[in-house]
Design an enzyme around this catalytic site. Structure first.
Site, mmCIF file in Angstrom:
data_model
loop_
_atom_site.group_PDB
_atom_site.id
_atom_site.type_symbol
_atom_site.label_atom_id
_atom_site.label_comp_id
_atom_site.label_asym_id
_atom_site.label_seq_id
_atom_site.Cartn_x
_atom_site.Cartn_y
_atom_site.Cartn_z
ATOM 1 N N LYS A 50 0.864 -1.178 0.000
ATOM 2 C CA LYS A 50 0.000 0.000 0.000
ATOM 3 C C LYS A 50 0.906 1.235 0.000
ATOM 4 O O LYS A 50 1.978 1.217 0.604
ATOM 5 C CB LYS A 50 -0.873 -0.008 1.263
ATOM 6 C CG LYS A 50 -1.770 1.206 1.424
ATOM 7 C CD LYS A 50 -2.844 1.265 0.355
ATOM 8 C CE LYS A 50 -3.488 2.649 0.274
ATOM 9 N NZ LYS A 50 -4.286 2.824 -0.944
ATOM 10 N N GLY A 51 0.502 2.308 -0.683
ATOM 11 C CA GLY A 51 1.301 3.522 -0.748
ATOM 12 C C GLY A 51 1.694 3.997 0.648
ATOM 13 O O GLY A 51 0.832 4.092 1.522
ATOM 14 N N ASN A 74 -12.229 3.830 -6.886
ATOM 15 C CA ASN A 74 -11.858 3.955 -5.479
ATOM 16 C C ASN A 74 -11.300 5.332 -5.202
ATOM 17 O O ASN A 74 -10.655 5.951 -6.042
ATOM 18 C CB ASN A 74 -10.859 2.862 -5.070
ATOM 19 C CG ASN A 74 -9.404 3.263 -5.278
ATOM 20 O OD1 ASN A 74 -8.814 3.978 -4.461
ATOM 21 N ND2 ASN A 74 -8.829 2.826 -6.395
ATOM 22 N N LEU A 78 -5.396 7.158 0.164
ATOM 23 C CA LEU A 78 -4.029 6.778 0.539
ATOM 24 C C LEU A 78 -3.847 6.539 2.031
ATOM 25 O O LEU A 78 -2.788 6.786 2.594
ATOM 26 C CB LEU A 78 -3.024 7.813 0.019
ATOM 27 C CG LEU A 78 -2.950 7.856 -1.517
ATOM 28 C CD1 LEU A 78 -2.244 9.125 -2.000
ATOM 29 C CD2 LEU A 78 -2.262 6.620 -2.086
ATOM 30 N N CYS A 135 -0.002 11.642 -7.262
ATOM 31 C CA CYS A 135 -0.545 12.551 -6.235
ATOM 32 C C CYS A 135 -0.447 13.995 -6.703
ATOM 33 O O CYS A 135 0.438 14.354 -7.463
ATOM 34 C CB CYS A 135 0.266 12.469 -4.962
ATOM 35 S SG CYS A 135 0.490 10.837 -4.415
ATOM 36 N N LYS A 170 5.870 4.876 -11.247
ATOM 37 C CA LYS A 170 4.552 4.402 -11.682
ATOM 38 C C LYS A 170 3.816 5.484 -12.460
ATOM 39 O O LYS A 170 3.553 6.562 -11.961
ATOM 40 C CB LYS A 170 3.734 3.985 -10.460
ATOM 41 C CG LYS A 170 2.422 3.310 -10.790
ATOM 42 C CD LYS A 170 1.879 2.607 -9.565
ATOM 43 C CE LYS A 170 0.528 1.974 -9.847
ATOM 44 N NZ LYS A 170 0.057 1.217 -8.680
ATOM 45 N N ILE A 196 -0.244 0.708 -15.578
ATOM 46 C CA ILE A 196 -0.677 2.054 -15.249
ATOM 47 C C ILE A 196 -1.282 2.131 -13.843
ATOM 48 O O ILE A 196 -1.722 1.113 -13.295
ATOM 49 C CB ILE A 196 -1.775 2.555 -16.250
ATOM 50 C CG1 ILE A 196 -2.962 1.593 -16.252
ATOM 51 C CG2 ILE A 196 -1.204 2.743 -17.620
ATOM 52 C CD1 ILE A 196 -4.156 2.037 -17.128
ATOM 53 N N GLY A 248 -3.015 -3.283 -14.772
ATOM 54 C CA GLY A 248 -4.304 -2.750 -15.209
ATOM 55 C C GLY A 248 -5.240 -3.854 -15.646
ATOM 56 O O GLY A 248 -5.148 -4.342 -16.771
ATOM 57 N N GLY A 249 -6.113 -4.262 -14.756
ATOM 58 C CA GLY A 249 -7.139 -5.243 -15.102
ATOM 59 C C GLY A 249 -6.643 -6.658 -15.284
ATOM 60 O O GLY A 249 -7.348 -7.487 -15.853
#
Ligand SMILES: Cc1cc2nc3c(=O)[nH]c(=O)nc-3n(C[C@H](O)[C@H](O)[C@H](O)COP(=O)(O)OP(=O)(O)OC[C@H]3O[C@@H](n4cnc5c(N)ncnc54)[C@H](O)[C@@H]3O)c2cc1C
Ligand SMILES: Cc1cc2nc3c(=O)[nH]c(=O)nc-3n(C[C@H](O)[C@H](O)[C@H](O)COP(=O)(O)O)c2cc1C
Lengths: 309, 286
Positions: A50-51, A74, A78, A135, A170, A196, A248-249
């Site tokens: 997680k970031g 979502n 963060l 961000c 990223k 992405i 991505g997906g």
């Protein structure tokens, strides 16, 4: 079964050897340990946490998630325990696993990125950093670092100076020219790119006429964004020489292969972890199978092998 | 890893799936699944469910365990779901033998020891609204097993929305159940908080504890009454959930925070899925 030390699947990115190209994506696997009861972490190529920010973050008000067609929006905001708590409370347990640990890092100013990196530098067992540059840069009018090639390069360059470990930057899909940003970030010293991040989206409740997310807009993820992500990987692979990590997906082996063929040396499984927690495990097995069936000595033979006339 | 029991991710067969329609034109499904592995299932815990093999919708849906029954080496678990949107509409199509993606057992459980008390037991007041009632059935069973005096206050739009009424009646007996329906088709007319308040008055200071699950407005009303009559209350919350096991952090709920002296933050966000779904009402920052 458990320890996938199948050498066909080994990949090297920015000088780090990964047992296989299948990682879990930031924000979709907690701090890694949260998945330990459901999957074999030793079988993952890598884990993006997680970031993490220098200080803990409380996150956004609910509602934070909305399911859409083929995906979800979502706006978690963060929420995280902070880099210090990660190093002290999570890392000692996490580094016992035979996988690569890639903390995802963010800030709202370049100084905040550096502060978070400096805390993580003290942690043992970290293999690389992934920079979330999507961000808002509060010192530059609140526009996301990722949306402007110069801002993206500036944060990359500053972090590279502070980091002893490889830096994966990223990319955001919310730009007109992903190749231009990729080139700028490469010139600034990035060791690899992951792409992405989510695509900005919105959903409205037609009865209340209010946005369905408290934050109004949110990040779209899941199968719905896969074609956009494959296109971004393809365009970036033509623009830069550094390795790419596709996101991505991705939910199946076929999805993963599509990204690899488009130019990704590794892939990350995100939203699929929510509705199919063992998706990453199935993909590791599926990729090994594919190599076997197609007589590939190494998955690397497939990277960027897309045929375009 | 999980604080309560064990989590399995399994594809399991449907034993039964009965659809019933209420007078308020809501529909419910009574679903019974068979698990190969008899995992522990505690009152208040839930599972994430999705019809197996479908692509849309993506996410599994959170459903509280209603009942469980050991079947030799296997375990049958039951749910009552209200048919609302895409996910529950897909569940409603399931026939016996069809498969479901099952992830459970998830979440925490009620503090039953509190009701048992240190000296004398408290009176347990269960308050449930609509499809919140499944989440308190096993709790009622457990309270009875431990000989704790238990009453149920069951509310709904109409008679048919009092989910599990027959089972609760068989378990507790009619005299320990007070029902309220908005249309007056069963029990008293109005909200379930009315009979609850009468009981809180009648207690006249005798120790009691409230356990409640239902729609948000009902939980707010219950929390207010609990406050007014100084009776502690545990509330089982709902929130939209992405994963159910703590990684997406979508199901945030604001919980009061004993803030450090120099902090301006009076609350933090906790996760309904792994920190809950059961919270003490006093903890919640509403
Ligand atoms: C711990 C827990 C236990 C639950 N137990 C039960 C149960 O035993 N029986 C039961 O019928 N339901 C239960 N729910 C609620 C259930 O998960 C939702 O009703 C369900 O996800 C709706 O899915 P859907 O596909 O029908 O609707 P969707 O198409 O997803 O949404 C339909 C409508 O419901 C709203 N909604 C969606 N998810 C939720 C949610 N989690 N809470 C409140 N509103 C929501 C949406 O905003 C929309 O307006 C529980 C929820 C939680 C968190
Ligand atoms: C709930 C959620 C939280 C996320 N949090 C982060 C984060 O903290 N940092 C980050 O760089 N990306 C974050 N992401 C983005 C994912 O890592 C990933 O790039 C994106 O979801 C696309 O992949 P997917 O379609 O497989 O989910 C998050 C995504 C989701 C769904």
């Amino acid at each position: 079964m458990t320890n996938a030390t199948n050498s066909q699947l080994e990949v090297e990115i920015a000088g780090v050897r990964f047992n296989n190209p299948v990682w879990t994506a930031s924000g979709t696997c907690g701090y890694g340990l949260d998945m330990a009861e459901l999957i074999d972490l030793n079988k993952l190529g890598g884990i993006c946490t997680k970031g993490l920010s220098a200080k803990p973050m409380r996150g956004n008000a609910p509602w934070r998630i909305v399911e859409t067609h083929g995906g979800m929006l979502n706006a978690i905001g963060l929420q995280n325990i902070g880099a210090r708590a990660f190093v002290a409370d999570k890392l000692p347990e996490l580094r016992k696993y035979d996988t690569r640990i890639v903390p995802n890092v963010f800030g709202y100013t370049i100084e905040e990125y550096i502060e978070a990196i400096q805390i993580l530098e003290e942690g043992e067992g970290i293999h690389a950093y992934e920079l979330n540059i999507s961000c808002p840069n509060v010192k530059a009018g609140g526009e996301s670092f990722a949306n402007d090639a110069r801002q993206a390069a500036a944060v990359t360059e500053a972090v590279k100076k502070a980091a002893s470990r490889p830096v994966i930057v990223k990319m955001s899909p919310n730009v007109t020219d992903v190749a231009a940003v990729a080139r700028a970030v490469e010139s600034a010293g990035a060791d690899a790119l992951s792409l992405i991040n989510t695509a900005v989206g919105m959903a409205i409740d037609i009865n209340t006429r209010r946005p369905r997310l408290a934050n109004k807009t949110g990040g779209l993820s899941g199968p719905a964004i896969k074609p956009i992500a494959v296109r971004c990987v393809f365009q970036a692979s033509r623009a830069v020489k550094i390795p790419l990590v596709g996101i991505g997906g991705i939910a199946t082996t076929e999805d993963a292969l599509e990204f690899i063929i488009a130019g990704a040396s590794a892939i990350q499984v995100g939203t699929a972890n929510f509705y199919d927690p063992s998706a990453s495990m199935k993909i590791v097995d599926g990729l090994a199978d594919y190599c076997q069936r197609n007589g590939l000595k190494s998955i690397n033979e497939l990277v960027g092998s897309v045929v375009v006339d | 890893m999980s604080a309560f029991g064990k989590i399995i991710d399994a594809v399991v067969p449907v034993e039964r799936n009965e659809i019933v329609r209420s007078g308020s034109s809501r529909s419910y499904g009574y679903l019974r699944l068979r698990l190969d592995e008899p995992i522990p299932v505690l009152p208040g815990q839930f599972a994430m469910l999705k019809a197996h093999g479908i692509h849309e919708p993506l996410l599994r849906r959170a459903m509280a365990f209603y009942r469980q029954e050991r079947m030799g080496e296997k375990l049958d678990v039951e749910f009552i779901y209200q048919i609302l949107g895409r996910g529950t509409q897909e569940l409603a199509k399931l026939a016996p033998g069809d498969k479901v993606d099952f992830l459970g057992s998830l979440g925490n459980t009620y503090d039953i020891n509190f009701a048992a008390g240190r000296e004398a037991s408290h009176e347990a007041l269960l308050v449930a609204g609509g499809v919140g009632s499944p989440a308190v059935f096993m709790l009622a069973e457990e309270l009875l097993k431990r000989e704790i005096p238990t009453r149920l206050f069951l509310g709904g739009a109409s008679h048919g929305d009092l989910c599990g009424l027959n089972d609760f009646t068989a378990l507790l007996g009619k005299e320990r159940i007070a029902c309220a329906t908005v249309d007056g088709s069963y029990g008293e007319q109005g909200f379930v908080t009315a009979p609850l308040e009468r009981q809180l008055k009648a207690l006249a200071g005798k120790p009691a504890v409230i356990y409640s699950c239902g729609p948000d407005p009902m939980l707010h009303a219950v929390a207010k009454l609990a406050d007014a009559y100084e009776v502690p209350a545990q509330l089982s919350l709902e929130a939209p959930m992405g994963c159910g096991f703590g990684v997406c952090v979508g199901c945030a709920v604001a919980v009061k925070h004993d803030c450090p002296a120099n902090s301006s933050e009076s609350f933090v966000y906790k996760k309904v899925c792994t920190d809950g779904p059961v919270f003490w009402s006093k903890e919640l920052h509403w």
